[in-house]
Motif scaffolding. Sequence first.
Motif, PDB file in Angstrom:
ATOM      1  N   ILE A   1       0.837  -1.205   0.000  1.00  0.00           N
ATOM      2  CA  ILE A   1       0.000   0.000   0.000  1.00  0.00           C
ATOM      3  C   ILE A   1       0.869   1.251   0.000  1.00  0.00           C
ATOM      4  O   ILE A   1       0.614   2.209  -0.741  1.00  0.00           O
ATOM      5  N   PHE A   2       1.908   1.227   0.824  1.00  0.00           N
ATOM      6  CA  PHE A   2       2.744   2.426   0.934  1.00  0.00           C
ATOM      7  C   PHE A   2       3.461   2.728  -0.379  1.00  0.00           C
ATOM      8  O   PHE A   2       3.531   3.891  -0.804  1.00  0.00           O
ATOM      9  N   ILE A   3       4.007   1.703  -1.034  1.00  0.00           N
ATOM     10  CA  ILE A   3       4.690   1.945  -2.311  1.00  0.00           C
ATOM     11  C   ILE A   3       3.708   2.462  -3.356  1.00  0.00           C
ATOM     12  O   ILE A   3       4.019   3.386  -4.121  1.00  0.00           O
ATOM     13  N   PHE A   4       2.505   1.873  -3.390  1.00  0.00           N
ATOM     14  CA  PHE A   4       1.489   2.401  -4.316  1.00  0.00           C
ATOM     15  C   PHE A   4       1.208   3.871  -4.017  1.00  0.00           C
ATOM     16  O   PHE A   4       1.018   4.685  -4.935  1.00  0.00           O
TER      17      PHE A   4
ATOM     18  N   LYS B   1       9.035   2.039 -28.829  1.00  0.00           N
ATOM     19  CA  LYS B   1       9.615   0.863 -29.488  1.00  0.00           C
ATOM     20  C   LYS B   1       9.637  -0.363 -28.590  1.00  0.00           C
ATOM     21  O   LYS B   1       9.830  -1.477 -29.075  1.00  0.00           O
ATOM     22  N   LEU B   2       9.479  -0.156 -27.284  1.00  0.00           N
ATOM     23  CA  LEU B   2       9.449  -1.302 -26.380  1.00  0.00           C
ATOM     24  C   LEU B   2       8.111  -2.023 -26.500  1.00  0.00           C
ATOM     25  O   LEU B   2       7.062  -1.376 -26.512  1.00  0.00           O
ATOM     26  N   PRO B   3       8.098  -3.341 -26.556  1.00  0.00           N
ATOM     27  CA  PRO B   3       6.815  -4.068 -26.566  1.00  0.00           C
ATOM     28  C   PRO B   3       6.035  -3.782 -25.290  1.00  0.00           C
ATOM     29  O   PRO B   3       6.621  -3.576 -24.218  1.00  0.00           O
ATOM     30  N   LEU B   4       4.725  -3.780 -25.403  1.00  0.00           N
ATOM     31  CA  LEU B   4       3.882  -3.487 -24.246  1.00  0.00           C
ATOM     32  C   LEU B   4       4.137  -4.464 -23.114  1.00  0.00           C
ATOM     33  O   LEU B   4       4.155  -4.072 -21.940  1.00  0.00           O
ATOM     34  N   ILE B   5       4.370  -5.729 -23.428  1.00  0.00           N
ATOM     35  CA  ILE B   5       4.610  -6.719 -22.385  1.00  0.00           C
ATOM     36  C   ILE B   5       5.887  -6.391 -21.620  1.00  0.00           C
ATOM     37  O   ILE B   5       5.968  -6.592 -20.399  1.00  0.00           O
ATOM     38  N   ALA B   6       6.886  -5.855 -22.312  1.00  0.00           N
ATOM     39  CA  ALA B   6       8.138  -5.470 -21.651  1.00  0.00           C
ATOM     40  C   ALA B   6       7.905  -4.283 -20.717  1.00  0.00           C
ATOM     41  O   ALA B   6       8.470  -4.226 -19.616  1.00  0.00           O
ATOM     42  N   VAL B   7       7.077  -3.348 -21.159  1.00  0.00           N
ATOM     43  CA  VAL B   7       6.741  -2.198 -20.315  1.00  0.00           C
ATOM     44  C   VAL B   7       6.014  -2.659 -19.052  1.00  0.00           C
ATOM     45  O   VAL B   7       6.348  -2.240 -17.932  1.00  0.00           O
ATOM     46  N   ASP B   8       5.030  -3.524 -19.218  1.00  0.00           N
ATOM     47  CA  ASP B   8       4.250  -4.009 -18.077  1.00  0.00           C
ATOM     48  C   ASP B   8       5.115  -4.792 -17.097  1.00  0.00           C
ATOM     49  O   ASP B   8       5.009  -4.616 -15.876  1.00  0.00           O
ATOM     50  N   ILE B   9       5.969  -5.660 -17.615  1.00  0.00           N
ATOM     51  CA  ILE B   9       6.827  -6.467 -16.742  1.00  0.00           C
ATOM     52  C   ILE B   9       7.810  -5.575 -15.992  1.00  0.00           C
ATOM     53  O   ILE B   9       8.043  -5.758 -14.786  1.00  0.00           O
ATOM     54  N   THR B  10       8.385  -4.600 -16.682  1.00  0.00           N
ATOM     55  CA  THR B  10       9.323  -3.683 -16.022  1.00  0.00           C
ATOM     56  C   THR B  10       8.634  -2.895 -14.913  1.00  0.00           C
ATOM     57  O   THR B  10       9.193  -2.711 -13.829  1.00  0.00           O
ATOM     58  N   ALA B  11       7.418  -2.442 -15.183  1.00  0.00           N
ATOM     59  CA  ALA B  11       6.661  -1.713 -14.166  1.00  0.00           C
ATOM     60  C   ALA B  11       6.380  -2.606 -12.958  1.00  0.00           C
ATOM     61  O   ALA B  11       6.556  -2.183 -11.797  1.00  0.00           O
ATOM     62  N   LEU B  12       5.979  -3.843 -13.220  1.00  0.00           N
ATOM     63  CA  LEU B  12       5.649  -4.771 -12.137  1.00  0.00           C
ATOM     64  C   LEU B  12       6.883  -5.151 -11.326  1.00  0.00           C
ATOM     65  O   LEU B  12       6.850  -5.163 -10.083  1.00  0.00           O
ATOM     66  N   VAL B  13       7.977  -5.448 -12.004  1.00  0.00           N
ATOM     67  CA  VAL B  13       9.214  -5.826 -11.305  1.00  0.00           C
ATOM     68  C   VAL B  13       9.744  -4.656 -10.478  1.00  0.00           C
ATOM     69  O   VAL B  13      10.180  -4.835  -9.327  1.00  0.00           O
ATOM     70  N   SER B  14       9.718  -3.458 -11.032  1.00  0.00           N
ATOM     71  CA  SER B  14      10.175  -2.283 -10.292  1.00  0.00           C
ATOM     72  C   SER B  14       9.334  -2.060  -9.046  1.00  0.00           C
ATOM     73  O   SER B  14       9.863  -1.749  -7.963  1.00  0.00           O
ATOM     74  N   PHE B  15       8.025  -2.228  -9.190  1.00  0.00           N
ATOM     75  CA  PHE B  15       7.128  -2.079  -8.042  1.00  0.00           C
ATOM     76  C   PHE B  15       7.463  -3.127  -6.977  1.00  0.00           C
ATOM     77  O   PHE B  15       7.521  -2.825  -5.780  1.00  0.00           O
ATOM     78  N   ALA B  16       7.698  -4.373  -7.412  1.00  0.00           N
ATOM     79  CA  ALA B  16       8.025  -5.448  -6.470  1.00  0.00           C
ATOM     80  C   ALA B  16       9.345  -5.185  -5.755  1.00  0.00           C
ATOM     81  O   ALA B  16       9.476  -5.457  -4.543  1.00  0.00           O
ATOM     82  N   VAL B  17      10.327  -4.655  -6.469  1.00  0.00           N
ATOM     83  CA  VAL B  17      11.610  -4.312  -5.854  1.00  0.00           C
ATOM     84  C   VAL B  17      11.414  -3.258  -4.766  1.00  0.00           C
ATOM     85  O   VAL B  17      11.987  -3.354  -3.668  1.00  0.00           O
TER      86      VAL B  17
ATOM     87  N   VAL C   1       8.664  -2.665  -3.060  1.00  0.00           N
ATOM     88  CA  VAL C   1       7.942  -3.288  -1.942  1.00  0.00           C
ATOM     89  C   VAL C   1       8.909  -4.097  -1.082  1.00  0.00           C
ATOM     90  O   VAL C   1       8.893  -4.011   0.158  1.00  0.00           O
ATOM     91  N   ALA C   2       9.765  -4.889  -1.733  1.00  0.00           N
ATOM     92  CA  ALA C   2      10.734  -5.707  -0.995  1.00  0.00           C
ATOM     93  C   ALA C   2      11.685  -4.834  -0.187  1.00  0.00           C
ATOM     94  O   ALA C   2      12.001  -5.138   0.970  1.00  0.00           O
TER      95      ALA C   2
END
Length: 402
Positions: free
Chosen positions: A91-94, A270-286, A288-289
């Motif tokens: 919640i805090f990171i969001f 030029k980045l595929p949408l899936i790459a953008v989404d994964i990068t956003a999710l991984v960064s958010f997870a980092v 949070v951790a």
Amino acid sequence: MLIDVFADIAYRQRRKDITYDIILRFTNQILFCKEKYMEKRRITWLDVARVIAIISISSNHAVNRAFRDEGSVYEQFQQHSAAVALIHSVIFIFSRIGVPIFLMITGVLILNKPFEKPEDVKKFYKHNLLSIFVTSEIWFFLGFWYRTLFHANDFLERGIGYTLRRFLGTMLFFNQETMGNMWYIPMILCFYLLLPFIAVAFRKIDPRWFWIPIGLEVAETMIVPNINRILQINGVKGQLEFGLGSMNLFSKYLTFIIVGYYLGKGLLEKLPLIAVDITALVSFAVCVAYQYWEYTLPEGEKVAYSFFPLAFGSVFIFESVRRHFMNSKERKPVTWISRASFGIFFLHIFITAAMSGLSFFNRFHPILLFFMLEAASVGGSIIIIYIGSKIPFVKKVVFGMK
């Protein structure tokens, strides 16, 4: 298509020297109407981004009060289970992505405005800068007296003269005593003073050169402080110092505005949408951790806006929203909340502060209390703004709805 037809007629009639001026004026009027229509059209993905941003910012004030984060975060960690601490971290990171998103929206909207003529800057200062200033002064006034009346010890002990001096200083941006979210206003006012000149520079200078000062600013305000924090946690004496500091460049928050402008221009297209989404999710997870790890430390701290993974992730979250909603149709509820977001920004914290100050709410679990505060503050703000916006002055000046 219609414009081309009239232009062709105008050309033919000019050759015959018949009613050319009338047709040309009519054609120009069509062009003018089209431009005004385009100005009034909503950009759906920006509305969605703005709604996400205001929910994020309001959740920041709700989660801090629900978990009583004004104290030690380590004490909070000890009082709750690991699962609760993890949810708290999420919640805090969001709640930290809202400010970067708002600033990137500003970059998309403001840096694309034309500022080539003196009247362009004058119009911008009058209709944008001045309107924010007036609305903010109203809420500075309300915030000061809310704090004074509900925390009246200084007022009672030192008298009305002391209180009035504090009030005058708050209204003039000196040693301000108002609601906690108002730190954002002096910053955005300064940016609005500066942005017309940056917008002109973008049109005159090769944009690739802007990445040099931006890179220096990111290094000084985000990367170096993060390294120093890790060194401090691990007991390493001494701190890294970077000589090209923000006092000699510009605020770290301006970086988000500039990056937002380039994202709107297709920086990551030029980045595929899936790459953008994964990068956003991984960064958010980092993030949070890392926040969870900080909670486990006796001298733990809360992640700041200058935490580089947070800034990096916010960029990709913004790009993800842009790509997912670029071609979406306008949704009236989303549009309305987007237009009301400035008013929600000012109003929600009053509701959150009033509710959290009541002992009745101390009986609830922090996670449940968070959702209660968030729902009541945002929902209550929407209801109040909806009712108040029936009055044009309140809608435009008090709540800043356009």
